[in-house]
Design an enzyme around this catalytic site. Sequence first.
Site, PDB file in Angstrom:
ATOM      1  N   ASP A 159      55.011  51.735  37.383  1.00 60.64           N
ATOM      2  CA  ASP A 159      54.545  50.452  36.840  1.00 60.64           C
ATOM      3  C   ASP A 159      54.454  50.559  35.318  1.00 60.64           C
ATOM      4  OD1 ASP A 159      53.396  47.847  37.032  1.00 60.64           O
ATOM      5  OD2 ASP A 159      51.380  48.704  36.930  1.00 60.64           O
ATOM      6  N   GLY A 168      43.858  42.177  33.638  1.00 66.28           N
ATOM      7  CA  GLY A 168      42.383  42.151  33.576  1.00 66.28           C
ATOM      8  C   GLY A 168      41.859  40.797  34.033  1.00 66.28           C
ATOM      9  N   HIS A 223      52.697  39.772  37.381  1.00 70.91           N
ATOM     10  CA  HIS A 223      51.698  40.790  37.016  1.00 70.91           C
ATOM     11  C   HIS A 223      50.358  40.095  36.767  1.00 70.91           C
ATOM     12  CE1 HIS A 223      54.116  44.543  36.084  1.00 70.91           C
ATOM     13  NE2 HIS A 223      55.028  43.670  36.460  1.00 70.91           N
ATOM     14  N   GLY A 224      49.318  40.925  36.647  1.00 73.10           N
ATOM     15  CA  GLY A 224      48.010  40.378  36.262  1.00 73.10           C
ATOM     16  C   GLY A 224      47.458  39.383  37.270  1.00 73.10           C
ATOM     17  N   ALA A 225      47.597  39.687  38.551  1.00 70.49           N
ATOM     18  CA  ALA A 225      47.216  38.692  39.561  1.00 70.49           C
ATOM     19  C   ALA A 225      45.741  38.764  39.967  1.00 70.49           C
ATOM     20  CB  ALA A 225      48.103  38.824  40.789  1.00 70.49           C
ATOM     21  N   SER A 226      45.016  39.783  39.508  1.00 71.82           N
ATOM     22  CA  SER A 226      43.576  39.826  39.814  1.00 71.82           C
ATOM     23  C   SER A 226      42.894  38.629  39.187  1.00 71.82           C
ATOM     24  CB  SER A 226      42.935  41.097  39.246  1.00 71.82           C
ATOM     25  OG  SER A 226      43.387  42.229  39.934  1.00 71.82           O
ATOM     26  N   ASN A 233      51.334  41.905  41.508  1.00 78.98           N
ATOM     27  CA  ASN A 233      50.650  43.144  41.126  1.00 78.98           C
ATOM     28  C   ASN A 233      49.134  42.946  41.020  1.00 78.98           C
ATOM     29  OD1 ASN A 233      53.294  43.915  40.689  1.00 78.98           O
ATOM     30  ND2 ASN A 233      52.891  44.861  38.720  1.00 78.98           N
ATOM     31  N   THR A 246      43.025  45.297  38.795  1.00 77.92           N
ATOM     32  CA  THR A 246      41.626  45.082  38.390  1.00 77.92           C
ATOM     33  C   THR A 246      40.681  44.814  39.573  1.00 77.92           C
ATOM     34  OG1 THR A 246      42.334  44.302  36.228  1.00 77.92           O
ATOM     35  CG2 THR A 246      40.160  43.591  36.959  1.00 77.92           C
TER      36      THR A 246
END
Length: 284
Positions: free
Chosen positions: A82, A181, A208-211, A230, A233
């Site tokens: 990653d 984040g 990306h950054g799916a939290s 992805n 966090t």
Amino acid sequence: MAFVTNTELLAKAEKEGYAAGAFNTNNLEITLSIVEAAVAERSPVIIAVSPGAMEYAGVAYLAAIAKVASESVDIPVSLHLDHGTSMEHVEACIEHGFSSVMIDGSKLPYEENVSLTRQVVELGRKKGVSVEGELGRLVGVEDSVSVSEREASMTDPTQAAEFVERTGVDALAVAIGNVHGWYKGRPDLDFDRLREIKSKVGTFLVLHGASGIPDDMIREACSIGVDKINIDTEVRDAFRQAVARFVSENPDVIDPRKILMPARDAMREVVARKMRLFGSAGKT
Ligand code: G3H
Ligand code: 13P
Ligand code: ZN
């Protein structure tokens, strides 16, 4: 099972209209939680290892743990680099049996991103490893950016089509207002842009950054055609909260296994919930 490539996993996801989850690991406990969730949910899964994770635990340890996990189960598991940023990262991962790599040249000038990504694709083709590239920048949640800067950082659909054509990447990570984040408030994702990218780009798309992205927005991203999502966090947060709660409620317990078991349970539950949300549960 031996590792499968992201291309194999994502081809099925694209065909059947769901997204595969990629979950970051840094150690034994996180890897176990990810794979146990996948088994419980009968879901394909991507184990993601960042250069930071490689530095923390050593790529050989992380690859060996993932290999044992994958060979112990009967669901498809991919082991993926990653946000690799150099040929050295890519070569180290391929040497340790990874089935997929990401080369993140998104911070480089466009032509340098094309050239580095193309080199990785050439190596990937020789080694039978899939390659993910990135175009557009994920602006940090703490960065204060103007509307025009935000626009400029996002993936341009026409350029994305050219990037994929020139590099031959198997998957493309896009910037549509997503950040790594936690988000401040409700994320502001540009779904029209995502639709345009999907219509112009003939390769798998990655979010990306799916939290912290609300469920309805994740469903919309999947329905537009995102194939890989992805998450890091939210798993980290589940780990931290479970350890903090256990230690505060059991100040005399010093056995690491007892301290880490609630964290494993909590991380497994986060991963399993995401698999149900992404639609990958029950797909193996
Ligand atoms: O997107 C990056 C992942 O969350 C990995 O984070 O670079 O701190 O390992 P890291
Ligand atoms: P989050 O930490 O925001 O879930 O992002 C994960 C990610 O994009 C890993 O590449
Ligand atoms: Zn990422």
